[in-house]
Write a protein that holds these residues in place. Structure first.
Motif, mmCIF file in Angstrom:
data_model
loop_
_atom_site.group_PDB
_atom_site.id
_atom_site.type_symbol
_atom_site.label_atom_id
_atom_site.label_comp_id
_atom_site.label_asym_id
_atom_site.label_seq_id
_atom_site.Cartn_x
_atom_site.Cartn_y
_atom_site.Cartn_z
ATOM 1 N N ASP A 277 -27.979 -76.374 35.186
ATOM 2 C CA ASP A 277 -29.390 -76.279 34.815
ATOM 3 C C ASP A 277 -29.461 -76.324 33.289
ATOM 4 O O ASP A 277 -29.168 -75.329 32.613
ATOM 5 C CB ASP A 277 -29.995 -74.979 35.351
ATOM 6 C CG ASP A 277 -31.465 -74.830 35.007
ATOM 7 O OD1 ASP A 277 -32.052 -75.809 34.497
ATOM 8 O OD2 ASP A 277 -32.035 -73.743 35.242
ATOM 9 N N SER B 109 -31.774 -76.275 31.326
ATOM 10 C CA SER B 109 -32.783 -75.405 30.718
ATOM 11 C C SER B 109 -32.329 -73.957 30.652
ATOM 12 O O SER B 109 -33.018 -73.109 30.094
ATOM 13 C CB SER B 109 -34.098 -75.490 31.505
ATOM 14 O OG SER B 109 -33.923 -75.017 32.832
ATOM 15 N N ASN B 110 -31.165 -73.681 31.211
ATOM 16 C CA ASN B 110 -30.608 -72.331 31.228
ATOM 17 C C ASN B 110 -29.574 -72.210 30.112
ATOM 18 O O ASN B 110 -28.486 -72.803 30.193
ATOM 19 C CB ASN B 110 -29.977 -72.046 32.597
ATOM 20 C CG ASN B 110 -29.436 -70.624 32.697
ATOM 21 O OD1 ASN B 110 -29.617 -69.803 31.795
ATOM 22 N ND2 ASN B 110 -28.763 -70.332 33.795
#
Length: 294
Positions: free
Chosen positions: A220, A222-223
């Protein structure tokens, strides 16, 4: 035989040998780029591979390769600089330095598969990290450290002794001379060596099979929590690099468009390594001109 004729024959032989090597390398590079270049696109460079249907790419593998490069060079460059400075400026000619140089030459000649097995035993099992980016980075450090040490030592030895003598005559101590005179003088060679050493990271596969692993978790991007297993910045997660990916898709054959992915991945890998080598020559030349005012 006349010496002039012998000189011409030797010159022709040298040129012929160089021409044969250039033709072979150019043919191989052109073949890979011709077949793989047709597969390169933005989606191919950013999307993950698709196991069920065709259309996948190598996005996570490219990120893993660059992230592994950063982790590996964070160990290789400082350690290589310190050992190279010691050998060039402090170590004399004695039995101890002979043992150190013999150890460096031995490490430099070790097959990468042996380093991978060593990394599996030490970095994967003994530390408890398992297959992870940090284990792969340390294994690559073992491979690249001897080269970085040799480049540092040779670059420092190439600095004229008159610069050291002038600095000491002006009142600077030995450490100040190394930091403010010797290292800036050797900087072009150090930059070129660091870039060339970085390029070796992308082509390494054997050592990473046993340390970084052959698969990557779903990432991910965005993590940014480095402690989360789905974060791309987590150094303790397994990671499949571009070189390992090429080997994997050709041996397992699980994706429907494996030929397209393999050819495109090989082309991208060649372009990245070629870019690193060209950047090393270009930056080294620019830095040398600016520092030497020529």
């Amino acid at each position: 035989m006349n010496s002039r004729i012998a000189d011409r024959i030797a010159t022709v032989m040298f040129w012929a040998g160089a021409l044969v090597v250039i033709i072979i390398l150019g043919s191989l590079t052109g073949y890979v780029l011709y077949h793989g270049g047709k597969s390169i696109s933005w989606d191919f460079l950013t999307k993950p591979p698709q196991v069920v249907r065709a259309g996948g790419g190598i996005g996570p593998q490219i990120f893993n390769s660059f992230y592994l490069l950063v982790l590996s060079m964070a160990y290789t460059i400082p350690m290589g600089l310190l050992v190279g400075i010691y050998l060039a400026e402090y170590a004399g000619s004695n039995r101890w330095t002979e043992i150190v140089r013999l150890s460096i030459e031995t490490l430099n000649s070790l097959p990468s598969i042996v380093v991978g097995l060593f990394g599996l035993l030490v970095f994967v099992n003994m530390t408890g990290w398992g297959y992870s980016l940090i284990s792969g980075a340390l294994a690559l450090t073992v491979i690249n450290l001897p080269l970085m040490i040799r480049i540092t030592e040779e670059s420092i030895r190439g600095v004229p002794a008159s610069l050291r003598e002038a600095s000491l005559a002006l009142g600077a101590n030995r450490w100040q001379t190394i930091i403010k005179v010797v290292l800036p003088g050797a900087f072009p060679g150090l930059v070129s060596g660091a870039i060339i050493t970085s390029g070796r990271v992308f082509g390494e596969a054997a050592a990473l099979l046993f340390t970084a692993g052959m698969s990557s978790p779903a990432l991910d991007f965005s993590n940014w929590n480095i402690f989360d297993s789905s974060s791309p910045l987590n150094p303790f997660r397994p990671a499949e690099t571009l070189a390992v990916h090429i080997w994997k898709v050709n041996t397992e054959g699980l994706i429907p468009d494996l030929r397209r992915v393999a050819d495109g991945s090989a082309a991208v890998l060649i372009l990245v390594v070629l870019g690193f080598n060209l950047a090393a020559r270009y930056l080294g030349r620019i830095i040398y001109r600016r520092m030497s005012a020529t």
